[in-house]
Design a protein around this motif. Structure first.
Motif, PDB file in Angstrom:
ATOM      1  N   ASP A 175       0.829  -1.208   0.000  1.00 20.91           N
ATOM      2  CA  ASP A 175       0.000   0.000   0.000  1.00 20.91           C
ATOM      3  C   ASP A 175       0.867   1.264   0.000  1.00 20.91           C
ATOM      4  N   ASP A 217      -0.779   4.006   6.414  1.00 15.32           N
ATOM      5  CA  ASP A 217      -2.189   4.394   6.421  1.00 15.32           C
ATOM      6  C   ASP A 217      -2.563   5.210   7.659  1.00 15.32           C
ATOM      7  N   ARG A 271     -10.700   0.816   2.651  1.00 15.08           N
ATOM      8  CA  ARG A 271     -10.055   0.617   1.352  1.00 15.08           C
ATOM      9  C   ARG A 271     -11.051  -0.051   0.420  1.00 15.08           C
ATOM     10  N   GLU A 304      -8.007  -4.290  -2.062  1.00 12.25           N
ATOM     11  CA  GLU A 304      -6.927  -3.828  -1.179  1.00 12.25           C
ATOM     12  C   GLU A 304      -7.096  -4.381   0.226  1.00 12.25           C
TER      13      GLU A 304
END
Length: 288
Positions: free
Chosen positions: A13, A107, A194, A198
């Motif tokens: 990611d 994230d 997401r 993902e």
């Protein structure tokens, strides 16, 4: 020494780093981005990185603060969470003991990193002989659950996020299980907010992959939860469902919009609550 060094882990990611690096850039003295030299996740899966990402990183780094750190971060004899611990430890050694070792996941997005740095600086004396007085500085994560209906569903109760330490003797991910100092700082954590592809990739490859409670049931609830029905549902966590008891809704389709629209005062733990937590931590570790 005694600088603010921030580390990030580059994995599948990696595009989210374009949102997590900018909030810390100004107040960090140096930033380290760790990447497996064979592009492997902690579970051994191989991922690709668009070369344009590295071009973005170079162009964004106007103050030459960012160092790309490639190493062998995957050990096939270890499970994912053990590889997680191992990479974080290696990254912190690269960042340099004697500095504040801040690790931010791709994230996770600080709302006010400058304030967090000011809180860190109150404990600079712990950077002297850090192995003898290991300490951790925590913030709080607002866990984003799902983008839906021109907004996002997020977990009503924030969770603790251990973001920095003076000595990286990690036991579980970023946790050294030593004394924790709690602070009034917030990060938005995109967590499981997401698209479905993902999300499944994350569930299969992150450090908690073997802990997920009934993956199929979790995904079915995630798929079918929206702005219209979230109030009638409960227990949303992927490991122990009851730990995320209920959700709230915030308008906004980007992190910047959510940062502006979310009521931070309603989720931030009070000064009194944090003082009690810190009092308890001080005495818990006083004689250890």
């Amino acid at each position: 020494m005694k600088k603010i060094h921030v580390g990030f882990l580059l994995s599948y990611d990696y595009e989210k780093l374009k949102k997590s690096i900018p909030p810390v850039y100004q107040d960090a003295d140096a930033i380290f981005v760790a990447m497996d030299h064979k592009n492997r996740t902690w579970s051994g899966e191989v991922f690709d990185v668009d070369p344009n990402f590295f071009q973005w990183l170079k162009e964004f780094d106007v103050d030459n603060k960012i160092e790309l750190y490639k190493d062998d971060f995957y050990d096939s004899t270890l499970i994912a969470i053990e590889n997680d611990n191992r990479e974080r430890h290696m990254l912190s050694l690269k960042m340099g003991i004697g500095n504040w070792l801040v690790q931010v996941d791709s994230d996770e997005y600080f709302v006010d990193f400058g304030k967090y740095v000011k809180d860190l600086r109150r404990y600079d004396s712990y950077l002297d002989n850090p192995e003898e007085k290991n300490i951790q500085i925590a913030a709080y994560l607002i866990n984003l659950y799902k983008y839906t209906d021109k907004g996002v569903l997020y977990v009503k109760e924030p969770t603790r996020g251990i973001m920095a330490t003076n000595y990286p003797n990690y036991k579980v991910a970023r946790n050294t299980r030593k004394r924790i100092v709690y602070t009034q700082n917030i990060l938005l954590h995109e967590s499981i907010a997401r698209d479905e592809e993902e999300l499944e990739l994350k569930l299969d490859n992150w450090g908690h992959n073997i802990e997920v409670h009934d993956k199929n049931a979790f995904l079915e609830k995630w798929r079918t939860t929206n702005k219209s029905n979230y109030k009638s549902r409960e227990d949303f966590f992927y490991i122990e469902p009851e730990k995320w008891k209920s959700l709230e809704f915030c308008e906004g389709e980007t992190i910047d919009e959510i940062r502006k629209n979310i009521n931070l005062e309603s989720v931030m733990p009070s000064k009194m609550y944090i003082a009690k937590k810190n009092f308890g931590q001080y005495f818990k570790h006083l004689f250890k």
